[in-house]
Enzyme design. Structure first.
Site, PDB file in Angstrom:
ATOM      1  N   ASP A  45       0.836  -0.629   2.769  1.00 47.82           N
ATOM      2  CA  ASP A  45       0.599   0.597   1.996  1.00 47.82           C
ATOM      3  C   ASP A  45       1.914   1.366   1.818  1.00 47.82           C
ATOM      4  OD1 ASP A  45       0.786   1.527   4.577  1.00 47.82           O
ATOM      5  OD2 ASP A  45      -1.123   2.612   4.575  1.00 47.82           O
ATOM      6  N   SER A  46       3.002   0.822   2.372  1.00 46.90           N
ATOM      7  CA  SER A  46       4.339   1.340   2.055  1.00 46.90           C
ATOM      8  C   SER A  46       4.587   1.253   0.552  1.00 46.90           C
ATOM      9  CB  SER A  46       5.417   0.555   2.810  1.00 46.90           C
ATOM     10  OG  SER A  46       5.253  -0.838   2.607  1.00 46.90           O
ATOM     11  N   ASP A  84      -2.715  -4.361   4.268  1.00 49.72           N
ATOM     12  CA  ASP A  84      -3.033  -3.066   4.876  1.00 49.72           C
ATOM     13  C   ASP A  84      -4.349  -2.484   4.379  1.00 49.72           C
ATOM     14  OD1 ASP A  84      -1.331  -2.030   6.810  1.00 49.72           O
ATOM     15  OD2 ASP A  84       0.144  -1.326   5.338  1.00 49.72           O
ATOM     16  N   LYS A 112      -4.758  -5.413   8.271  1.00 47.31           N
ATOM     17  CA  LYS A 112      -4.081  -4.547   9.248  1.00 47.31           C
ATOM     18  C   LYS A 112      -4.673  -3.151   9.164  1.00 47.31           C
ATOM     19  CE  LYS A 112       0.474  -3.271   8.803  1.00 47.31           C
ATOM     20  NZ  LYS A 112       0.438  -1.794   8.745  1.00 47.31           N
ATOM     21  N   GLU A 114      -4.620   0.868  10.971  1.00 43.32           N
ATOM     22  CA  GLU A 114      -4.005   1.822  11.894  1.00 43.32           C
ATOM     23  C   GLU A 114      -5.093   2.500  12.718  1.00 43.32           C
ATOM     24  OE1 GLU A 114      -1.368   4.570   9.928  1.00 43.32           O
ATOM     25  OE2 GLU A 114      -0.436   2.981   8.736  1.00 43.32           O
ATOM     26  N   GLU A 181       5.042   0.054  15.848  1.00 44.73           N
ATOM     27  CA  GLU A 181       6.097   0.665  15.022  1.00 44.73           C
ATOM     28  C   GLU A 181       6.799   1.795  15.768  1.00 44.73           C
ATOM     29  OE1 GLU A 181       4.994   1.561  10.989  1.00 44.73           O
ATOM     30  OE2 GLU A 181       6.824   2.720  10.627  1.00 44.73           O
TER      31      GLU A 181
HETATM   32  O1  KIV Z   1       3.012  -0.527   5.048  1.00 45.75           O
HETATM   33  C1  KIV Z   1       3.928  -1.146   5.603  1.00 45.75           C
HETATM   34  O2  KIV Z   1       4.867  -1.646   4.987  1.00 45.75           O
HETATM   35  C2  KIV Z   1       3.855  -1.286   7.045  1.00 45.75           C
HETATM   36  C3  KIV Z   1       5.099  -1.754   7.728  1.00 45.75           C
HETATM   37  C4  KIV Z   1       6.027  -0.640   7.864  1.00 45.75           C
HETATM   38  C5  KIV Z   1       4.800  -2.400   9.018  1.00 45.75           C
HETATM   39  O3  KIV Z   1       2.872  -0.995   7.647  1.00 45.75           O
END
Ligand code: KIV
Length: 263
Positions: A45-46, A84, A112, A114, A181
């Site tokens: 989600d970056s 994510d 993934k 959080e 992280e």
């Molecule tokens: O969203 C992302 O790119 C991430 C990385 C920073 C691990 O979660």
């Protein structure tokens, strides 16, 4: 190239071999990274920050992630595709199951999420239904406003112990991978040694089983503040492909991260 699966990552851990992970958001970059040997690609989600120019990952929607997952899935080659879950997918178990289903349909091979120990029930339900999960601990960018910024987590003994215990709880619940992280290198090592599942680190020191970075950061096009754990691999290569190969090589040889990239 042999297809990377969860079993491959587990075998790397057992053999004490590191593996490389990199974000990718479209077919062309996923293809280039996969060809360079990158083991795991993350549709992170970056993308909210590096593609959309947002200040945080919070505005990213499930539709945004599904779109980029479909694109990256077409180029991913032999790499494992992790994706994510966006902000608030963890609002309830029902939401988590629904959103994960969408990501898997779009092409995710590992989702993934959080969250801390309270995510255990959701992770148990996903695992029961055959959805492999990576639990993201330490600095969780979706809670940046609560954390008061992008700060190193687990510097004090109490928070460090909480992160270790959360990781154990989430693995017991079924998490197949942990991502850590921005934590001190000593904590990255402690979590990695405490678990029998692969641990991926970003700013978590040299001892985690895998390393991950955001693609734009290794290509030197980060805008705004460059975090300490980032390295511009394009500065040492003559092409994007060369930068990906260099990153993969340096992770595999444990040359990256060097002490200057660690906390
Ligand atoms: O969203 C992302 O790119 C991430 C990385 C920073 C691990 O979660």
């Amino acid at each position: 190239m042999k297809t990377v699966t969860l079993s491959t990552l587990q075998a790397f851990k057992r053999a004490g071999e590191t593996f490389s992970c990199l974000t990718a958001y479209d077919a062309s970059f996923a293809h280039a990274a996969s060809q360079a040997g990158i083991d795991v690609l993350l549709v992170g989600d970056s993308l909210g920050m590096v593609l959309q120019g947002e200040q945080s990952t919070l505005p990213v929607t499930l539709d945004d992630i599904c779109y980029h997952t479909r694109c990256a899935a077409r180029g991913k080659g032999a790499s494992l595709l992790m994706v994510d879950l966006p902000f608030m997918s963890n609002a309830s178990t029902e939401q988590l199951l629904r959103d994960s289903g969408e990501l898997m349909r779009a092409g995710a091979e590992l989702v993934k999420v959080e969250g801390e120990a309270w995510m255990a029930d959701g992770i148990r339900e996903l695992t029961r239904r055959g959805v492999p999960v990576c639990a993201h601990l330490g600095l969780t960018p979706q809670t940046v406003y609560q954390l008061g910024g992008y700060k190193v987590q687990g510097r004090d003994a109490e928070r460090a112990e909480q992160i270790i215990n959360d990781a154990k709880t989430l693995v017991e619940a079924g998490a197949s991978v942990i991502l850590l992280e921005c934590v001190p290198a000593s904590l990255g090592k402690a979590v990695t040694e405490a678990l029998d599942v692969p641990v991926i680190g970003i700013g978590a020191g040299p001892d985690t089983d895998g390393q991950i970075l955001v693609m734009h950061d290794i290509l030197g096009i980060t805008h705004g503040r460059t975090p300490r754990f980032v390295k511009n691999f394009l500065a040492e290569a003559d092409s994007i492909q060369g930068a990906f190969q260099r990153y993969h090589h340096d992770v595999k040889q444990r040359v990256f991260p060097a002490p200057e990239h660690c906390f």
